[in-house]
Enzyme design. Structure first.
Site, PDB file in Angstrom:
ATOM      1  N   ASP A   1       0.837  -1.204   0.000  1.00  0.00           N
ATOM      2  CA  ASP A   1       0.000   0.000   0.000  1.00  0.00           C
ATOM      3  C   ASP A   1       0.873   1.256   0.000  1.00  0.00           C
ATOM      4  OD1 ASP A   1      -2.220   1.651   0.074  1.00  0.00           O
ATOM      5  OD2 ASP A   1      -2.473   1.519   2.243  1.00  0.00           O
ATOM      6  N   LEU A   2       1.654   1.427  -1.048  1.00  0.00           N
ATOM      7  CA  LEU A   2       2.506   2.612  -1.135  1.00  0.00           C
ATOM      8  C   LEU A   2       1.643   3.798  -1.534  1.00  0.00           C
ATOM      9  CD1 LEU A   2       5.464   3.564  -0.852  1.00  0.00           C
ATOM     10  CD2 LEU A   2       5.593   3.465  -3.344  1.00  0.00           C
TER      11      LEU A   2
END
Length: 238
Positions: free
Chosen positions: A169-170
């Site tokens: 989940d960048l």
């Protein structure tokens, strides 16, 4: 040099860095323990409460694991137990330990705990707090980042990719900039080391979507599409 130790008490198993927590015990994962010592510096609220603590050797971040989505409503903070090595906190702790030892700009892992209850477990994680760091969203609501700062972001993402570090989940909340201008990456829950592949451009695309989404959420948000070109210039040069 980290002095990693294993600790077992009843149904709880922990791993900790003895150089940062010389007097380790179960109380280290209890916010009330730190409150009694007047060592709580603050907190933030997301899926749960994240506590900021004045530890014996450094400032700490204490996080309890919570489920999200529909399962979160049903199970809360309980996860199916399939072995210590498969627990979410152990995997995040071990991954951060490897990345930090490789010199990547990630939080230093301090301690992790799995508490088993029948077929389920609950989990906690302690990290070293990054002094003076703010996430990109809070910064961009106040000012624009320079081209050099965006290029630094791109370089750090390239370093992660070269190490094979897949971030699940960048987004713009998980990238920090400290007072010295260093870029950090946080929140490695459910992340892993992978061979090169499609996940690398997908990580970049996820971050770009995040920036566009935040731009639509805030009246003042100092980001433009040209900033992405600077980030990619840093990524390609890195």
């Amino acid at each position: 040099m980290q002095q990693l130790q294993h600790w077992q008490e009843g149904s709880a198993a922990s791993w900790y860095d003895a150089s940062l927590l010389p007097e380790f015990g179960a109380a280290c994962f209890d916010p009330a323990h730190w409150q009694r010592q007047d060592a709580v510096l603050g907190q933030s609220h997301g899926r749960g409460v994240t506590w900021f603590i004045r530890g014996p050797r450094c400032e700490l971040v204490l996080r309890h694991y919570w489920r999200g989505g529909l399962l979160g409503k049903l199970l809360g903070d309980r996860f199916c137990y399939t072995g210590l090595a498969r627990s979410r906190c152990y995997r995040e702790f071990a991954l951060l330990n490897d990345l930090w030892a490789a010199g990547l700009p990630v939080p230093r892992p301090v301690a992790a705990r799995v508490t088993r209850q029948g077929l389920c477990y609950r989990a906690d994680l302690l990290l070293e707090r990054i002094p003076g760091a703010r996430d990109l969203v809070s910064l961009l609501r106040e000012r624009a980042l320079t081209g050099e700062e965006w290029r630094k972001v791109g370089v750090v993402i390239r370093l992660l990719h070269e190490e094979g570090a897949w971030h699940s989940d960048l987004n713009s909340h998980n990238l920090l900039l400290d007072a010295q201008g260093k870029v950090w990456v946080i929140d490695f829950d459910k992340c892993a080391i992978r061979a090169p592949g499609r996940w690398q451009p997908q990580m970049l695309a996820r971050l770009q979507r995040s920036l566009r989404k935040e731009q639509g959420l805030h009246t003042a948000f100092f980001w433009q599409e040209a900033d992405w070109d600077e980030l990619m210039a840093g990524y390609q040069a890195g």
